[in-house]
Design a protein around this motif. Structure first.
Motif, PDB file in Angstrom:
ATOM      1  N   SER A 179      -1.019  -6.958  -5.322  1.00  0.00           N
ATOM      2  CA  SER A 179      -1.959  -5.885  -5.013  1.00  0.00           C
ATOM      3  C   SER A 179      -3.338  -6.435  -4.681  1.00  0.00           C
ATOM      4  N   GLN A 207      -6.582  -1.817  -4.985  1.00  0.00           N
ATOM      5  CA  GLN A 207      -5.379  -1.243  -5.586  1.00  0.00           C
ATOM      6  C   GLN A 207      -5.344  -1.507  -7.089  1.00  0.00           C
ATOM      7  N   ARG A 255      -7.697   0.920  -8.773  1.00  0.00           N
ATOM      8  CA  ARG A 255      -7.132   2.272  -8.805  1.00  0.00           C
ATOM      9  C   ARG A 255      -6.099   2.394  -9.925  1.00  0.00           C
ATOM     10  N   HIS A 261       2.130   1.828  -3.484  1.00  0.00           N
ATOM     11  CA  HIS A 261       1.099   2.401  -4.357  1.00  0.00           C
ATOM     12  C   HIS A 261       0.936   3.899  -4.102  1.00  0.00           C
ATOM     13  N   GLU A 299       0.835  -1.203   0.000  1.00  0.00           N
ATOM     14  CA  GLU A 299       0.000   0.000   0.000  1.00  0.00           C
ATOM     15  C   GLU A 299       0.870   1.253   0.000  1.00  0.00           C
TER      16      GLU A 299
END
Length: 699
Positions: free
Chosen positions: A139, A143, A146, A112, A109
């Protein structure tokens, strides 16, 4: 005679080479004026690195189609500090030294968040794009959504990019794993992000106007194939499908992915909107192509896998409906429904049979065509060429596909055509076709005696043992391997000798056929013990021995004579990586031959110390339940005879009941304790006498 005036030095030569390169580049990017340009005023622009394999199918684009984004689109370069950051991220992922799964999720995270706003730069980077692929593999669905939304709007550029295309492919494959889950939940976990279904539909809509060009584009064609498979719902783990997705040279990236993200091997459930989007994509790609241009894909190195996939998806999903549709890929490729021998469609297929690239398309047609159409194709085109096809290196693979689809009568005729050419196949050591012929004849019930006679005569004509000639198992190599074990020359002996894998597969197929299995069985019985031991320690030939030991209805008599050859040898084999599998196979090979199983177990018990010092020996010791043999002989005897349904700890895996989960030692112990307890509480007690009666009375 005066000489030409020249300037000396390397600088001048460098200037001249640079000027020539610049001039050549300017000429290669100019528009080429053709007859079509004079007619309609449109010019076809060919990039300087397009290559000779490029086929410009996008001649008449549909209305509303936008221009393709140029490959010169530039999103910037990563700073040295950023490149170092992603290199450290990659080292962390490869080391996998996270304290827990939550720690790894927190780390991904954070990566990202650091990548936000730089997704296109990272995907276009030569080195960091590989790191981004590993990050995508780890991921979460949120994620992935996104990142997917960031790629939308730039897919036309990324799918054509040398490095960005791989990131798109990995993103599509990972996101496809969560489409079914989100579809079942019927809601997205985050209202601010689109669902996986909508993201794939938007991606298909973005690529649709340029699909005709992307089908044969060097990098984009791989992503197009992946997108087709995802929208169709076909399995992405099939080996044949994987061969269509990417070349063998594709770099394999490994990351410690979680078990929850593993994709099931069966067909995936996808929304109905995916099928509609897939039909629209296919129609957009081939609607402007006529039969001539579509057939050009058959021999195109990039377009051929795409055409195979289109045919496979079309015939497997729609079947006969697509055969009658004039706009279908199959109908455009083969417009002659009857496939007469003199038709253009028949000539087209006949020309592809011997082509290294086009033969793959013929294999797909033979495998996927409906039965009625296949019979026409076989009768009019393939049957008369089957004999020559079986002898050709390329066309023999098509012949194998043909044999897999023939019925009993047609297979018997095909066998008569192929048998005269078997000596040529044996001399060239091309046994794949012979193996399939034996397997299919055994399934269809076709007599194989003539095939067995040819094989026996060809492999023994030089007074060589049948199995040694079939496996190409040289006696000198065997002696070196057995006598020099443990010395420095052992590695050289192993590298100097290697059994023919294709010969091993043929031998296994013969052993599984009751009519001709005696070919290999008699040869195994004739081999001396030292050679047999060396064969068991060779990876390819040991599989022949394991297959021979597998119990069947027709080899019980052979096993009675073959198993005793492993007396006093099983402990030696158990300490070898490959030979340990043969030692395990001897457990099931002695089913119904209990006295032989006892003798082999005694040999293992006599070499307990050596077996416990070897990692492979310990596995054999466990699989033969030798701890039970030493401590509870009665229980081992019952286990060896197959009288116990529940397998104790260390029992061989082969004796486990089919379809039942292997029970652990603690589970078996609990069951035994519960049985003893229930037996002691439920048994009828006789009236006590003597002192016991007095005690019970006082109580």
């Amino acid at each position: 005679m005066p000489r030409e005036v020249k300037k000396r030095g390397r600088r001048q030569e460098h200037k001249e080479r640079k000027a020539k390169t610049t001039d050549h580049h300017q000429r290669s990017t100019k528009r080429l004026k053709t007859d079509h340009t004079a007619d309609n005023g449109n010019a076809l622009e060919v990039s300087g690195d397009a290559g000779d394999d490029f086929i410009g199918f996008d001649i008449a684009q549909p209305e509303g189609a936008h221009e393709l984004q140029e490959e010169t689109q530039f999103h910037g370069l990563l700073e040295p500090q950023e490149q170092e950051y992603y290199a450290n991220v990659n080292n962390k992922i490869v080391a996998n030294d996270f304290e827990s799964a939550e720690d790894r999720a927190t780390f991904i995270e954070a990566v990202h968040r650091e990548t936000e706003g730089k997704e296109l730069k990272v995907a276009s980077s030569q080195s960091c794009s590989r790191y981004l692929e590993k990050i995508i593999m780890l991921s979460t669905p949120e994620q992935l959504r996104r990142l997917f939304s960031k790629f939308l709007g730039n897919l036309s550029y990324l799918v054509q990019h040398r490095f960005g295309s791989h990131c798109c492919e990995m993103l599509f494959l990972q996101a496809a794993k969560h489409v079914e889950k989100e579809h079942n939940k019927n809601a997205s976990t985050n209202d601010d992000l689109a669902s996986m279904e909508n993201l794939f539909l938007q991606a298909a809509e973005e690529l649709e106007p340029n699909m005709g060009f992307l089908l044969t584009e060097r990098f984009a064609s791989h992503i197009v194939r992946v997108l087709f498979l995802i929208l169709s719902g076909e399995s992405l783990d099939d080996d044949i499908v994987k061969a269509m997705l990417a070349s063998k040279k594709k770099e394999k990236l490994d990351a410690p992915a979680s078990k929850e993200s593993e994709l099931p091997e069966n067909r995936r459930a996808v929304p109905k909107s995916f099928r509609t989007s897939l039909d629209r994509l296919i129609r957009s790609g081939v609607s402007t192509l006529d039969t001539t241009y579509l057939r050009a894909l058959a021999t195109h190195p990039t377009g051929n896998p795409v055409l195979q996939l289109l045919i496979q998806l079309e015939l497997s999903a729609s079947g006969k409906i697509k055969l009658s549709d004039e706009n279908s890929v199959f109908h455009k490729l083969l417009p002659d429904p009857e496939l007469e021998e003199d038709s253009e469609s028949a000539k087209f297929i006949a020309g592809l049979i011997y082509d290294p690239t086009g033969s793959h398309l013929v294999e797909t047609l033979v495998k996927q065509m409906p039965g009625k159409q296949f019979k026409k194709l076989y009768k009019n085109v393939l049957k008369s060429r089957l004999r020559s096809m079986s002898k050709n290196d390329t066309a023999s693979y098509v012949a194998i596909r043909i044999l897999e689809r023939l019925g009993k009568d047609d297979l018997a005729e095909a066998k008569e055509l192929i048998v005269p050419g078997l000596p040529i196949l044996v001399s060239r050591r091309r046994t794949g076709l012979i193996k399939v012929l034996i397997e299919r004849c055994a399934i269809r019930g076709v007599d194989l005696q003539d095939v067995a006679d040819v094989i026996r005569s060809e492999y023994t004509k030089d007074d060589i043992d049948f199995l040694s000639a079939l496996l190409d198992f040289k006696r000198n190599g065997v002696q070196d391997k057995t006598q020099k074990k443990g010395s420095e020359s052992e590695k050289s002996a192993k590298s100097a000798h290697k059994t023919d894998v294709h010969g091993s597969l043929l031998a296994q197929a013969i052993l599984q056929t009751s009519d001709i299995c005696n070919l290999v069985q008699d040869s195994l019985l004739a081999v001396d013990v030292s050679t047999l031991t060396a064969m068991c320690q060779d990876s390819a030939s040991s599989r022949v021995v394991q297959t021979a030991l597998s119990p069947t209805e027709f080899n019980i008599q052979f096993r009675r004579h073959f198993v005793p050859r492993f007396y006093d040898q099983i402990a030696t084999l158990a300490q070898d990586l490959t030979g340990s599998y043969v030692s395990d196979a001897l457990w099931s090979a002695t089913d119904g031959l209990h006295f032989m199983k006892q003798r082999l177990a005694r040999d293992l018990a006599n070499n307990e110390s050596q077996l416990r010092d070897s990692p492979f020996g310990r596995n054999v010791w466990k699989n033969w339940a030798m701890d039970i043999y030493s401590r509870r002989p009665g229980e081992w005897q019952a286990l060896a005879k197959g009288q116990e349904r529940d397998q104790p700890q260390g029992g061989p895996q082969q004796n486990a009941p089919t379809g039942e989960k292997q029970k652990s030692a603690i589970e078996l112990a609990r069951e035994r304790h519960a049985q003893k307890k229930s037996h002691s509480t439920n048994r009828k007690r006789n009236p006590a006498t003597g002192a016991n009666a007095a005690i019970s009375t006082n109580a």
